[in-house]
Design a protein around this motif. Structure first.
Motif, PDB file in Angstrom:
ATOM      1  N   PRO A   1      34.568  48.859  36.973  1.00  0.00           N
ATOM      2  CA  PRO A   1      34.285  47.446  36.947  1.00  0.00           C
ATOM      3  C   PRO A   1      34.714  46.989  38.293  1.00  0.00           C
ATOM      4  O   PRO A   1      34.109  45.770  38.664  1.00  0.00           O
ATOM      5  N   GLU A   2      35.377  47.771  39.174  1.00  0.00           N
ATOM      6  CA  GLU A   2      35.476  47.265  40.535  1.00  0.00           C
ATOM      7  C   GLU A   2      34.183  47.141  41.219  1.00  0.00           C
ATOM      8  O   GLU A   2      33.639  46.180  42.179  1.00  0.00           O
ATOM      9  N   ALA A   3      33.083  48.250  41.028  1.00  0.00           N
ATOM     10  CA  ALA A   3      31.884  48.065  41.460  1.00  0.00           C
ATOM     11  C   ALA A   3      31.083  46.926  40.829  1.00  0.00           C
ATOM     12  O   ALA A   3      30.300  46.402  41.647  1.00  0.00           O
ATOM     13  N   LEU A   4      31.186  46.456  39.604  1.00  0.00           N
ATOM     14  CA  LEU A   4      30.305  45.538  39.010  1.00  0.00           C
ATOM     15  C   LEU A   4      30.821  44.253  39.531  1.00  0.00           C
ATOM     16  O   LEU A   4      29.905  43.239  39.649  1.00  0.00           O
ATOM     17  N   ALA A   5      32.291  44.234  39.975  1.00  0.00           N
ATOM     18  CA  ALA A   5      32.752  42.963  40.453  1.00  0.00           C
ATOM     19  C   ALA A   5      32.081  42.603  41.882  1.00  0.00           C
ATOM     20  O   ALA A   5      31.491  41.454  42.235  1.00  0.00           O
ATOM     21  N   VAL A   6      31.732  43.764  42.793  1.00  0.00           N
ATOM     22  CA  VAL A   6      31.182  43.430  44.007  1.00  0.00           C
ATOM     23  C   VAL A   6      29.730  43.148  44.036  1.00  0.00           C
ATOM     24  O   VAL A   6      29.292  42.231  44.482  1.00  0.00           O
ATOM     25  N   ALA A   7      29.085  43.851  42.883  1.00  0.00           N
ATOM     26  CA  ALA A   7      27.798  43.651  42.557  1.00  0.00           C
ATOM     27  C   ALA A   7      27.412  41.999  42.179  1.00  0.00           C
ATOM     28  O   ALA A   7      26.603  41.570  42.586  1.00  0.00           O
ATOM     29  N   ALA A   8      28.502  41.576  41.016  1.00  0.00           N
ATOM     30  CA  ALA A   8      28.369  40.296  40.851  1.00  0.00           C
ATOM     31  C   ALA A   8      28.392  39.269  41.960  1.00  0.00           C
ATOM     32  O   ALA A   8      27.460  38.246  41.966  1.00  0.00           O
ATOM     33  N   ARG A   9      29.443  39.585  42.861  1.00  0.00           N
ATOM     34  CA  ARG A   9      29.590  38.668  43.812  1.00  0.00           C
ATOM     35  C   ARG A   9      28.371  38.582  45.075  1.00  0.00           C
ATOM     36  O   ARG A   9      27.834  37.816  45.532  1.00  0.00           O
ATOM     37  N   ASN A  10      27.707  39.875  44.793  1.00  0.00           N
ATOM     38  CA  ASN A  10      26.450  39.826  45.812  1.00  0.00           C
ATOM     39  C   ASN A  10      25.371  39.039  45.260  1.00  0.00           C
ATOM     40  O   ASN A  10      24.690  38.373  45.946  1.00  0.00           O
ATOM     41  N   ALA A  11      25.269  39.148  43.922  1.00  0.00           N
ATOM     42  CA  ALA A  11      24.160  38.594  43.273  1.00  0.00           C
ATOM     43  C   ALA A  11      24.291  37.134  43.239  1.00  0.00           C
ATOM     44  O   ALA A  11      23.431  36.302  43.544  1.00  0.00           O
ATOM     45  N   GLY A  12      25.643  36.581  43.178  1.00  0.00           N
ATOM     46  CA  GLY A  12      26.066  35.197  43.154  1.00  0.00           C
ATOM     47  C   GLY A  12      25.664  34.730  44.754  1.00  0.00           C
ATOM     48  O   GLY A  12      25.386  33.538  44.878  1.00  0.00           O
ATOM     49  N   ARG A  13      25.869  35.662  45.519  1.00  0.00           N
ATOM     50  CA  ARG A  13      25.490  34.878  47.344  1.00  0.00           C
ATOM     51  C   ARG A  13      24.006  34.801  47.261  1.00  0.00           C
ATOM     52  O   ARG A  13      23.647  34.106  48.237  1.00  0.00           O
ATOM     53  N   LEU A  14      23.296  36.010  46.833  1.00  0.00           N
ATOM     54  CA  LEU A  14      21.814  36.294  47.229  1.00  0.00           C
ATOM     55  C   LEU A  14      20.995  35.874  46.248  1.00  0.00           C
ATOM     56  O   LEU A  14      19.635  35.689  46.842  1.00  0.00           O
ATOM     57  N   LEU A  15      21.020  35.592  45.222  1.00  0.00           N
ATOM     58  CA  LEU A  15      19.888  35.189  44.352  1.00  0.00           C
ATOM     59  C   LEU A  15      20.293  33.783  43.881  1.00  0.00           C
ATOM     60  O   LEU A  15      21.232  33.290  43.543  1.00  0.00           O
ATOM     61  N   ASP A  16      18.888  33.282  43.468  1.00  0.00           N
ATOM     62  CA  ASP A  16      18.929  31.917  42.972  1.00  0.00           C
ATOM     63  C   ASP A  16      19.329  32.140  41.413  1.00  0.00           C
ATOM     64  O   ASP A  16      19.171  32.731  40.594  1.00  0.00           O
ATOM     65  N   ARG A  17      20.548  31.045  41.001  1.00  0.00           N
ATOM     66  CA  ARG A  17      21.234  31.245  40.026  1.00  0.00           C
ATOM     67  C   ARG A  17      20.188  30.746  38.838  1.00  0.00           C
ATOM     68  O   ARG A  17      20.472  30.860  37.874  1.00  0.00           O
ATOM     69  N   ALA A  18      19.289  29.988  39.147  1.00  0.00           N
ATOM     70  CA  ALA A  18      18.285  29.532  38.037  1.00  0.00           C
ATOM     71  C   ALA A  18      17.050  30.352  37.974  1.00  0.00           C
ATOM     72  O   ALA A  18      16.025  29.757  38.213  1.00  0.00           O
ATOM     73  N   ARG A  19      17.186  31.556  37.904  1.00  0.00           N
ATOM     74  CA  ARG A  19      15.955  32.420  38.012  1.00  0.00           C
ATOM     75  C   ARG A  19      15.277  32.191  36.698  1.00  0.00           C
ATOM     76  O   ARG A  19      16.025  32.311  35.715  1.00  0.00           O
ATOM     77  N   PRO A  20      13.785  32.144  36.835  1.00  0.00           N
ATOM     78  CA  PRO A  20      13.130  32.027  35.419  1.00  0.00           C
ATOM     79  C   PRO A  20      13.321  33.097  34.520  1.00  0.00           C
ATOM     80  O   PRO A  20      13.217  32.487  33.244  1.00  0.00           O
ATOM     81  N   GLY A  21      13.479  34.080  34.846  1.00  0.00           N
ATOM     82  CA  GLY A  21      13.491  35.232  33.940  1.00  0.00           C
ATOM     83  C   GLY A  21      14.870  35.396  33.292  1.00  0.00           C
ATOM     84  O   GLY A  21      15.132  36.375  32.669  1.00  0.00           O
ATOM     85  N   GLY A  22      15.886  34.635  33.679  1.00  0.00           N
ATOM     86  CA  GLY A  22      17.323  34.657  33.180  1.00  0.00           C
ATOM     87  C   GLY A  22      18.099  35.362  34.021  1.00  0.00           C
ATOM     88  O   GLY A  22      17.626  35.960  34.971  1.00  0.00           O
ATOM     89  N   ALA A  23      19.299  35.202  34.097  1.00  0.00           N
ATOM     90  CA  ALA A  23      20.389  35.625  35.022  1.00  0.00           C
ATOM     91  C   ALA A  23      20.295  37.132  34.968  1.00  0.00           C
ATOM     92  O   ALA A  23      20.043  37.839  33.905  1.00  0.00           O
ATOM     93  N   LEU A  24      20.478  37.837  36.017  1.00  0.00           N
ATOM     94  CA  LEU A  24      20.621  39.118  36.109  1.00  0.00           C
ATOM     95  C   LEU A  24      21.877  39.691  35.427  1.00  0.00           C
ATOM     96  O   LEU A  24      22.748  39.273  35.687  1.00  0.00           O
TER      97      LEU A  24
END
Length: 287
Positions: free
Chosen positions: A146-169
């Motif tokens: 869960p600690e790794a997933l928390a880091v991954a989610a923060r990275n995604a929130g900062r690096l990816l467009d939240r309105a991705r056409p294919g749906g959120a990662l």
């Protein structure tokens, strides 16, 4: 008594000259402390520095001299042109893993809204890099930590467009496939699993000493995680789906044998920029 700011070492140039670290590492740490671009270490190299900045730099310098990875000290590492947050809870992204990203992107190039599963995502580097290039892709990333997933989610929130056409990662805590919905199917499954054998001296050397052991070794022969990923992939791969796995420098032939024995076709290994076979994959045989 003269103050720190009056001594020759209290400038960027002076600190770099006096550092016991390799020049590049010293520059990375000092630029991080000062919030300067690397070029400013030259153009502003003779400016007096405050005592707090000097003390902060020397503290980081000592941590690096003791072996702590640069990426953990500064809390970041660049991968595939993106800057990822790095903590001691995740594997530090490495350049050779970019080969997996390129290979997956090539595999899904002709597939609109391709479905990708990243097993053991760690910092999210592979999943996020793929999603950054293919915003239409439906990427699911799993990790048992869960600690790794928390880091991954923060990275995604900062690096990816939240309105991705294919749906959120999508992130999922899972031990490989265990928590996936039985109906899940993917065009590509990709993984950089723990592949260092227990007892390998590399585990007690360099940066690896500071990284999560469970992301590095299977505490066995270095192939048990790979066997599990291959064996469990069948129900989750679409017809003619691809499976690609990163492995050690001397494991390519054994990974090819595992995939071939499991019925995969067009099994192949790909070299990294150093010419070392680092990724092996194949295509699920037609049913």
């Amino acid at each position: 008594m003269t103050s720190d700011s009056a001594t020759p070492a209290a400038t960027a140039s002076g600190l770099l000259r006096a550092s016991p670290l390799p020049a590049l590492e010293a520059r990375v740490l000092l630029a991080h402390v000062l919030g300067w671009r690397r070029t400013e270490l030259i153009t502003r190299g003779d400016e007096p520095l405050g005592a707090a900045a000097v003390a902060n730099y020397r503290a980081l310098e000592a941590r690096r001299a003791a072996g702590e990875p640069i990426a953990q000290i500064v809390g970041a590492r660049e991968f595939y042109g993106l800057t990822f947050e790095v903590t001691p809870q995740v594997l530090i992204p490495r350049p050779e893993t970019e080969l997996l990203v390129e290979t997956v992107l090539a595999a899904i190039e002709p597939i609109p809204y391709a479905r990708v599963l990243d097993l053991g995502t760690g910092s999210g580097a592979i999943a996020i890099a793929i999603a950054s290039v293919r915003p239409d892709a439906r990427v699911q990333a799993v990790d048992r930590s869960p600690e790794a997933l928390a880091v991954a989610a923060r990275n995604a929130g900062r690096l990816l467009d939240r309105a991705r056409p294919g749906g959120a990662l999508q992130w999922l805590q899972s031990d490989w496939y265990a928590a996936l919905a039985p109906s899940s199917t993917f065009d590509v499954i990709v993984s950089n699993p723990p592949y260092i054998a227990a007892g390998d001296p590399h585990l007690d050397a360099g940066d690896l000493r500071f990284e999560p052991r469970g992301a590095l070794t299977d505490e066995a022969d270095g192939l048990s995680a790979i066997r599990a990923i291959v064996a469990g992939s069948g129900p989750f791969l679409a017809p003619r789906g691809h499976l690609w796995i990163e492995h050690g420098y001397d494991q390519a032939s054994r990974v090819r044998a595992i995939l071939t024995a499991a019925g995969f076709v067009q099994v192949a290994s790909l070299p990294d920029l150093a010419g070392i076979e680092r990724a092996t994959g194949g295509i699920a045989a037609p049913q």
